[in-house]
Each structure stands twice: as structure tokens, then as C-alpha cells.
Design an enzyme around this catalytic site. Structure first.
Site, PDB file in Angstrom:
ATOM      1  CB  VAL A  12      29.970  42.984  15.365  1.00 48.22           C
ATOM      2  CG1 VAL A  12      30.088  41.534  15.803  1.00 48.22           C
ATOM      3  CG2 VAL A  12      31.352  43.542  15.099  1.00 48.22           C
ATOM      4  CB  THR A  90      38.291  54.515  24.419  1.00 51.00           C
ATOM      5  OG1 THR A  90      38.822  53.713  23.360  1.00 51.00           O
ATOM      6  CG2 THR A  90      39.402  54.931  25.361  1.00 51.00           C
ATOM      7  CG  ASN A 221      41.811  44.356  16.130  1.00 48.86           C
ATOM      8  OD1 ASN A 221      41.836  43.737  15.079  1.00 48.86           O
ATOM      9  ND2 ASN A 221      40.686  44.796  16.674  1.00 48.86           N
ATOM     10  CG  PHE A 223      50.535  40.824  16.279  1.00 49.38           C
ATOM     11  CD1 PHE A 223      50.444  41.042  17.651  1.00 49.38           C
ATOM     12  CD2 PHE A 223      51.517  39.960  15.830  1.00 49.38           C
ATOM     13  CE1 PHE A 223      51.298  40.420  18.557  1.00 49.38           C
ATOM     14  CE2 PHE A 223      52.387  39.328  16.718  1.00 49.38           C
ATOM     15  CZ  PHE A 223      52.280  39.556  18.080  1.00 49.38           C
ATOM     16  CG  LEU A 224      45.696  42.578  11.913  1.00 51.53           C
ATOM     17  CD1 LEU A 224      44.178  42.501  11.789  1.00 51.53           C
ATOM     18  CD2 LEU A 224      46.345  41.977  10.664  1.00 51.53           C
ATOM     19  CB  CYS A 273      38.597  47.682  15.734  1.00 53.64           C
ATOM     20  SG  CYS A 273      36.894  47.147  15.588  1.00 53.64           S
ATOM     21  CD  GLN A 275      43.357  56.294  18.684  1.00 53.87           C
ATOM     22  OE1 GLN A 275      43.838  56.570  17.592  1.00 53.87           O
ATOM     23  NE2 GLN A 275      43.001  57.230  19.545  1.00 53.87           N
TER      24      GLN A 275
HETATM   25  N1  LIG Z   1      33.014  47.076  13.698  1.00 56.95           N
HETATM   26  C1  LIG Z   1      33.779  46.022  13.500  1.00 56.95           C
HETATM   27  O1  LIG Z   1      34.243  45.783  12.404  1.00 56.95           O
HETATM   28  C2  LIG Z   1      34.097  45.078  14.629  1.00 56.95           C
HETATM   29  C3  LIG Z   1      34.724  43.861  14.329  1.00 56.95           C
HETATM   30  C4  LIG Z   1      35.014  42.980  15.375  1.00 56.95           C
HETATM   31  C5  LIG Z   1      34.658  43.293  16.677  1.00 56.95           C
HETATM   32  N2  LIG Z   1      34.031  44.480  16.941  1.00 56.95           N
HETATM   33  C6  LIG Z   1      33.595  44.722  18.314  1.00 56.95           C
HETATM   34  O2  LIG Z   1      32.194  44.431  18.379  1.00 56.95           O
HETATM   35  C7  LIG Z   1      31.522  45.310  19.300  1.00 56.95           C
HETATM   36  C8  LIG Z   1      30.411  46.056  18.600  1.00 56.95           C
HETATM   37  O3  LIG Z   1      30.974  46.829  17.564  1.00 56.95           O
HETATM   38  P1  LIG Z   1      30.064  47.451  16.418  1.00 56.95           P
HETATM   39  O4  LIG Z   1      30.999  48.075  15.440  1.00 56.95           O
HETATM   40  O5  LIG Z   1      29.080  46.434  15.936  1.00 56.95           O
HETATM   41  O6  LIG Z   1      29.290  48.576  17.243  1.00 56.95           O
HETATM   42  P2  LIG Z   1      27.929  49.297  16.841  1.00 56.95           P
HETATM   43  O7  LIG Z   1      27.872  50.587  17.547  1.00 56.95           O
HETATM   44  O8  LIG Z   1      27.783  49.298  15.351  1.00 56.95           O
HETATM   45  O9  LIG Z   1      26.796  48.311  17.421  1.00 56.95           O
HETATM   46  C9  LIG Z   1      26.567  48.096  18.773  1.00 56.95           C
HETATM   47  C10 LIG Z   1      25.063  48.108  18.993  1.00 56.95           C
HETATM   48  O10 LIG Z   1      24.785  47.682  20.327  1.00 56.95           O
HETATM   49  C11 LIG Z   1      23.622  48.365  20.771  1.00 56.95           C
HETATM   50  N3  LIG Z   1      23.552  48.284  22.230  1.00 56.95           N
HETATM   51  C12 LIG Z   1      24.379  48.835  23.152  1.00 56.95           C
HETATM   52  N4  LIG Z   1      24.016  48.479  24.394  1.00 56.95           N
HETATM   53  C13 LIG Z   1      22.936  47.663  24.258  1.00 56.95           C
HETATM   54  C14 LIG Z   1      22.117  46.939  25.184  1.00 56.95           C
HETATM   55  N5  LIG Z   1      22.369  46.985  26.494  1.00 56.95           N
HETATM   56  N6  LIG Z   1      21.085  46.219  24.691  1.00 56.95           N
HETATM   57  C15 LIG Z   1      20.835  46.159  23.376  1.00 56.95           C
HETATM   58  N7  LIG Z   1      21.582  46.807  22.453  1.00 56.95           N
HETATM   59  C16 LIG Z   1      22.628  47.537  22.889  1.00 56.95           C
HETATM   60  C17 LIG Z   1      23.809  49.769  20.235  1.00 56.95           C
HETATM   61  O11 LIG Z   1      22.599  50.483  20.170  1.00 56.95           O
HETATM   62  C18 LIG Z   1      24.411  49.483  18.850  1.00 56.95           C
HETATM   63  O12 LIG Z   1      23.421  49.440  17.842  1.00 56.95           O
HETATM   64  C19 LIG Z   1      32.631  46.189  19.883  1.00 56.95           C
HETATM   65  O13 LIG Z   1      33.115  45.581  21.047  1.00 56.95           O
HETATM   66  C20 LIG Z   1      33.720  46.151  18.798  1.00 56.95           C
HETATM   67  O14 LIG Z   1      34.990  46.383  19.318  1.00 56.95           O
HETATM   68  C21 LIG Z   1      33.740  45.370  15.952  1.00 56.95           C
HETATM   69  O1  LIG Z   2      47.679  47.717   4.623  1.00 57.63           O
HETATM   70  C1  LIG Z   2      46.795  48.378   5.191  1.00 57.63           C
HETATM   71  C2  LIG Z   2      45.594  47.815   5.681  1.00 57.63           C
HETATM   72  C3  LIG Z   2      44.662  48.637   6.311  1.00 57.63           C
HETATM   73  N1  LIG Z   2      44.910  49.963   6.439  1.00 57.63           N
HETATM   74  C4  LIG Z   2      43.922  50.810   7.145  1.00 57.63           C
HETATM   75  O2  LIG Z   2      43.670  50.235   8.412  1.00 57.63           O
HETATM   76  C5  LIG Z   2      42.331  50.511   8.831  1.00 57.63           C
HETATM   77  C6  LIG Z   2      41.622  49.239   9.236  1.00 57.63           C
HETATM   78  O3  LIG Z   2      41.427  48.437   8.108  1.00 57.63           O
HETATM   79  P1  LIG Z   2      40.864  46.933   8.192  1.00 57.63           P
HETATM   80  O4  LIG Z   2      41.644  46.203   9.188  1.00 57.63           O
HETATM   81  O5  LIG Z   2      40.831  46.391   6.831  1.00 57.63           O
HETATM   82  O6  LIG Z   2      39.353  47.189   8.654  1.00 57.63           O
HETATM   83  P2  LIG Z   2      38.582  46.991  10.037  1.00 57.63           P
HETATM   84  O7  LIG Z   2      37.152  46.822   9.701  1.00 57.63           O
HETATM   85  O8  LIG Z   2      38.964  48.061  10.988  1.00 57.63           O
HETATM   86  O9  LIG Z   2      39.085  45.568  10.585  1.00 57.63           O
HETATM   87  C7  LIG Z   2      40.007  45.455  11.665  1.00 57.63           C
HETATM   88  O10 LIG Z   2      39.347  45.616  12.898  1.00 57.63           O
HETATM   89  C8  LIG Z   2      38.263  44.667  13.108  1.00 57.63           C
HETATM   90  C9  LIG Z   2      37.587  45.054  14.401  1.00 57.63           C
HETATM   91  O11 LIG Z   2      38.177  44.523  15.509  1.00 57.63           O
HETATM   92  C10 LIG Z   2      38.845  43.255  13.113  1.00 57.63           C
HETATM   93  O12 LIG Z   2      37.790  42.316  13.300  1.00 57.63           O
HETATM   94  C11 LIG Z   2      39.578  42.990  11.807  1.00 57.63           C
HETATM   95  O13 LIG Z   2      40.203  41.707  11.859  1.00 57.63           O
HETATM   96  C12 LIG Z   2      40.632  44.059  11.585  1.00 57.63           C
HETATM   97  O14 LIG Z   2      41.262  43.890  10.310  1.00 57.63           O
HETATM   98  C13 LIG Z   2      41.669  51.236   7.662  1.00 57.63           C
HETATM   99  O15 LIG Z   2      41.704  52.624   7.886  1.00 57.63           O
HETATM  100  C14 LIG Z   2      42.555  50.872   6.484  1.00 57.63           C
HETATM  101  O16 LIG Z   2      42.535  51.834   5.463  1.00 57.63           O
HETATM  102  C15 LIG Z   2      46.089  50.530   5.973  1.00 57.63           C
HETATM  103  O17 LIG Z   2      46.304  51.725   6.110  1.00 57.63           O
HETATM  104  N2  LIG Z   2      46.992  49.714   5.353  1.00 57.63           N
END
Ligand SMILES: NC(=O)c1ccc[n+]([C@@H]2O[C@H](COP(=O)([O-])OP(=O)(O)OC[C@H]3O[C@@H](n4cnc5c(N)ncnc54)[C@H](O)[C@@H]3O)[C@@H](O)[C@H]2O)c1
Ligand SMILES: O=c1ccn([C@@H]2O[C@H](COP(=O)(O)OP(=O)(O)O[C@H]3O[C@H](CO)[C@@H](O)[C@H](O)[C@H]3O)[C@@H](O)[C@H]2O)c(=O)[nH]1
EC number: 1.1.1.22
Length: 480
Positions: A12, A90, A221, A223-224, A273, A275
């Protein structure tokens, strides 16, 4: 010049801050992280995450108004606005273990902000957090800060999906900003709005109170994921009745009240995300005495687990009730295409299920390294979403697992193929060539419904594809 500091350089923080830098050349953006290896990768040619379009954005801004650094304190001190995108996994132990969000990393970031700040700051929650986290963070900041420093906390949850992160950030459906009521809260909201307004149309920037913004992210999340579990539940019924799940999805998608997205049946949803955030929601409901609501959302995860074990059962029962000693080619390991991320990928559960029955796996994924696959399969109780430097290093390798570098090598002499990620290149494979080099009977189990079943059957394969009418093969049971 406005200065922004992004704490957390992960999936992110990295892409989000890079797009802010791209779209706001007059703002200086520093992305900081405690992980030295991550920061040095961001400063190198090989970025730490694979995301289409990311490299181009980073190349355009890095060294101009986008910087990656481990000097967390310096950049926090200098910043006007701090985006916090740290892990919220978690909880692995203690109160709420297995459900509640672990806010350790958020809390330590907040304490550090309070320690080093000498001027007023806007602190933006980008991480996904339990509803009312801003209240707790506010207290930490207020109690630890020097006299006179004011903080405004905003909730600005991120909705990007991996694999399409850059596109999602450049053209978001909406940007959600929650803030405190009152003039200072409104001023902070306006400052963040002004940043997004550099590229996001104003009608797509929604403002709410703090708690609605925090809860909307969890609801989004939930709902999706619920849609995926719903269509996956239907896929089991389709197999039992010879209905065809993609036809059902198509019919549903044409109902404008339902719409077309998130209706693809699959081997199960994965990713860091869904689960985690549903478990978090369940915990919050339980903590508020809402047992029925908690149970409702728990079912979404139960169906997802059922879908993964159903797939493993299909493979084993179809192949004469055992895969012991048989070579199974696994095509795809990432949780979805166009990412190298394997957090909570269904491939882990499926591979572990097959290994449990004695299979020998030959795995190929275009983006996931051998080291990552071995690590994922050799760890028992993985703290999936913990910062990388805190995760256990791979100590053992799973002997029955061979990671190879192309699909033809993976499938050579195999008894069966499992498609676990919908990578486009798997559609373009020469399946006649694959068939000729496999043991017979040759099985294909398509966990993503990306292959042409009729064509594969003509070639001679016995084919299982989620939610599609079953092969007439005598060992393909009606239920799994
Ligand atoms: N991955 C996604 O697609 C996604 C999308 C939307 C929201 N989120 C949310 O965003 C957050 C981050 O997710 P992510 O996938 O980017 O995780 P990530 O593990 O890829 O990145 C988090 C980073 O934060 C760093 N970090 C942790 N504690 C720190 C601190 N005190 N100071 C500085 N750095 C620190 C870690 O070293 C790590 O590099 C989570 O809450 C997640 O649920 C993730
Ligand atoms: O019709 C579908 C759509 C997705 N998936 C699966 O669902 C998981 C999640 O997919 P997707 O939602 O596209 O990717 P994420 O990067 O996990 O994105 C979700 O999780 C993010 C982290 O919170 C949110 O920001 C996004 O809005 C939300 O879509 C993957 O394993 C996909 O293969 C299915 O099985 N069927």
C-alpha cells in the site's frame, strides 16, 4: 513546500505514495520503513513488489520529489502530513488471537510520531484498522506529545487491489476521507482533499465521520468476499446439478441490482486482506455482543475454506482416491494474477492438502520465487501479514516440492495439473504438447475456470473445472 511522510513501504505505502508524488510535483514525499532490505529494494532497479506500471511511476519521481529512506524519525519530524500504511495483521496470540487486529505496529508508529514531532501534524490512517482505532491513536498522540502540538487524525482507507494498484490509484472509484467534526477536523479533511483533487474528480471524494470511514473499509472487503463465497457456494451446487457456474454468473451480472464484478467462481479467495478483515469484523461484532452478525460473516470464511478443501478432494478422489507418489503440476502460486504476493494464497492450502496425501508437486509461477514457495509451504503457523523482517526464515525445504521455471517442465511426466492462479500465459500453453508428455490418464483441475474444457477433453484430458458439468470419467464423483 508541503512535505508528506509515508510510514510503511509495502504493497500500500509504496504504490500509494509513488502516485501522490507523480500527481503532486510540488509536494515532497518520503516513504520510510523499518525494513532496510525493503528500502534498499525501492532505491534499486528491482523494486520489492511486482505491480504492473509501478516501475514507470517510481522511475519518473524517485530522486525528484519521491524518496525512500530508513530514517523514519527525520522524515516524520519534517512532515506536515503523515500517512501510516503499516501492517495490521490478525493477532497471533493473546486476547482476541486468531481474529482481532494486531495494532502493535500502528501503536509503535504513533508513539514514534509523538516522540519526534515538534510541529502540528495531520496523521492519516491508510492501514485497515478496527473501527474506533483513531480514538486510541489520538489518545496515544495526546498523552505522549509535547505541550502545544496538535494532531488531527484522518481515516483514509485504501481500496486498491494488487495487480491493478496503479490503475486503481490513478483512477479510483472513490476516495474516502473520515475526520473529526469541528473546524480543525474540517481543515484537515480539506488539506487531504486538496491533495487528491490534483487528479481525482471532486465528486469522487467522499467525506464522512471517522468511524464511518474506518468501518466502511471493513464492510467493503466483507461485501466483496461475501460475493465470492456466494458464487463459490453456487459452484458446488452447479457441479451437483450440471448447471454451469459461469452461465449463472453471467445471468446474475446482467441484473443491474447485482452487477458484474466479483462473480468469478474460484478455488477460493486469497490475499492478505479478505480473511484478516472479516475476522477483524467478526471480533468487533462479538465484542459488541452482536453474535448473530458475527456468525453471519464467519460463514464467508467457512465457505472459502470449504471451497479449498473441496478442490483437494476432487483431485484426490478423481485420481483413484490417492495421489501418493504421483507428480502433480501446480500452475500458479500467487493469490491472483499480476502479483508476486502469496499471502493467504489458496495455493498454500491446496498444495498442503495434496502433500498430505503424498503427492510430489512441481510448481511453476511466473512471479513467485522458489524461496517464497518453500517458505510458504514449510511454515506451519505463519504470521502471514507480519513485517517481513519478523517472519521466520525458511529453515527447511519440503522435499516433495520442486519449483521449476516453466509450465512445460512442470507438467512433464505429471499425472495431473492444477491451475491455481489465473495467469494469462496459462491460457496460451500448447496443451497438446503438454498432454503428449504426461502420464495417462492425464488430468486437469482448473481452479480458476480459465481453460477451454471442451478443447481439453477433445485432446484427451480428463477435466475438472470449478462449477462446470463434471467429466463423464467414472471416478469423478458427483460430490466432493
Ligand atoms: N495489500 C493490499 O492490497 C492492501 C490494500 C488496502 C489496504 N491494505 C492495508 O494496508 C496495510 C498495509 O498493508 P501492506 O499490504 O502494504 O503491508 P506490507 O507488509 O506490504 O507493508 C507494511 C510495511 O510497514 C512496515 N512497518 C511496520 N511497522 C512499521 C513502523 N513502526 N515504522 C515503519 N515501518 C513499519 C513494514 O516493514 C512493511 O514494509 C494493512 O493494514 C492492510 O490491511 C492493504
Ligand atoms: O470474482 C472474483 C474476484 C476475486 N477472486 C479472488 O479474491 C481474491 C482477492 O482478489 P482482489 O479483491 O482482486 O485483490 P486484493 O488485492 O485482495 O483486493 C482486495 O483487498 C484489498 C485490501 O484491502 C482492497 O483494497 C480491495 O478493494 C479488495 O478488492 C483473489 O484471490 C482473487 O483471485 C475470486 O475468486 N473471484
Amino acid at each position: 513546500m508541503v512535505k508528506i511522510c509515508g510510514i510503511g513501504a509495502g504493497y500500500v505505502g509504496g504504490p500509494t505514495m509513488a502516485v501522490v508524488a507523480l500527481k503532486c510535483p510540488s509536494i515532497e514525499v518520503a516513504v520510510v520503513d523499518i525494513s532496510h532490505s525493503r528500502i534498499s529494494a525501492w532505491n534499486s532497479k528491482n523494486l520489492p513488489i511486482y505491480e504492473p506500471g509501478l516501475e514507470e511511476v517510481v522511475k519518473q519521481c524517485r530522486g525528484k520529489n519521491l524518496f525512500f529512506s530508513t530514517d523514519v524519525e527525520k522524515h516524520v519530524y519534517e512532515a506536515d502530513i503523515i500517512f501510516v500504511s503499516v501492517n495490521t495483521p490478525t493477532k497471533a496470540r493473546g486476547l482476541g488471537a486468531g481474529k482481532a487486529a494486531d495494532l502493535t505496529y500502528w501503536e509503535s508508529a504513533a508513539r514514534m510520531i509523538a516522540d519526534v514531532s515538534q510541529s502540528n501534524k495531520i496523521v492519516v490512517e491508510k492501514s485497515t484498522v478496527p473501527v474506533r482505532t483513531a480514538e486510541a491513536i489520538g489518545r496515544i498522540l495526546a498523552h505522549n506529545s509535547k505541550k502545544g502540538i496538535k494532531y488531527q487524525i484522518l481515516s483514509n482507507p485504501e481500496f486498491l487491489s494488487e495487480g491493478t494498484a496503479i490503475q486503481d490509484l490513478l483512477d479510483p472509484d472513490r476516495v474516502l476521507i473520515g475526520g473529526n467534526d469541528g473546524p480543525e477536523g474540517h481543515e484537515a479533511i480539506q488539506k487531504l482533499k486538496d491533495i487528491y483533487a490534483n487528479w481525482v474528480p471532486e465528486d469522487r471524494i467522499i467525506t464522512t465521520n471517522l468511524w464511518s470511514a474506518e468501518l466502511s473499509k471493513l464492510a467493503d472487503n466483507a461485501f466483496l468476499a461475501q460475493r465470492i463465497s456466494s458464487i463459490n457456494a453456487m459452484s458446488a451446487l452447479c457441479e451437483a446439478t450440471s448447471a454451469e457456474v459461469s452461465q449463472v454468473s453471467h445471468a446474475l451480472s446482467k441484473n443491474t441490482k447485482i452487477g458484474p464484478k466479483f462473480l468469478n467462481a474460484s478455488v477460493g479467495f486469497g490475499g492478505s486482506c479478505f480473511q484478516k478483515d472479516i475476522l477483524n469484523l467478526v471480533y468487533i461484532c462479538e465484542s459488541n455482543g452482536l453474535v448473530e452478525v458475527a456468525n453471519y460473516w464467519k460463514e464467508v470464511i467457512k465457505v472459502n475454506d470449504y471451497q479449498k478443501s473441496r478442490f483437494v478432494n476432487r483431485v484426490v478422489t478423481s485420481m483413484f482416491n490417492t495421489v501418493s507418489g504421483k507428480k502433480i503440476a501446480v500452475l500458479g502460486f500467487a493469490f491472483k494474477k499480476d502479483t508476486s504476493d502469496t499471502r493467504k494464497t489458496p495455493a498454500i492450502d491446496v498444495c498442503k492438502g495434496l502433500l498430505g496425501d503424498g503427492a510430489c508437486l512441481s510448481i511453476y509461477d511466473p512471479q513467485v520465487s522458489e524461496e517464497q514457495i518453500q517458505k510458504d509451504l514449510s511454515m506451519n503457523n505463519v504470521e502471514w501479514d507480519y513485517p517481513i523482517h519478523l517472519q521466520p526464515m525458511s529453515s527447511t525445504t519440503v522435499k516433495q516440492v520442486n519449483v521449476v521455471s516453466d509450465a512445460y517442465e512442470a507438467t512433464k511426466d505429471a499425472h495431473g495439473i492444477c491451475i491455481l492462479t489465473e495467469w494469462d500465459e496459462f491460457k496460451a500453453i500448447d496443451y497438446q504438447r503438454v498432454f503428449d508428455n504426461m502420464q495417462k490418464p492425464a488430468f486437469v483441475f482448473d481452479g480458476r475456470n480459465i481453460l477451454n474444457v471442451d478443447k481439453l477433453r477433445e485432446t484427451g484430458f480428463i477435466v475438472y473445472s470449478i462449477g462446470r458439468p463434471l467429466d463423464l470419467w467414472q471416478n469423478m464423483p458427483q460430490q466432493a
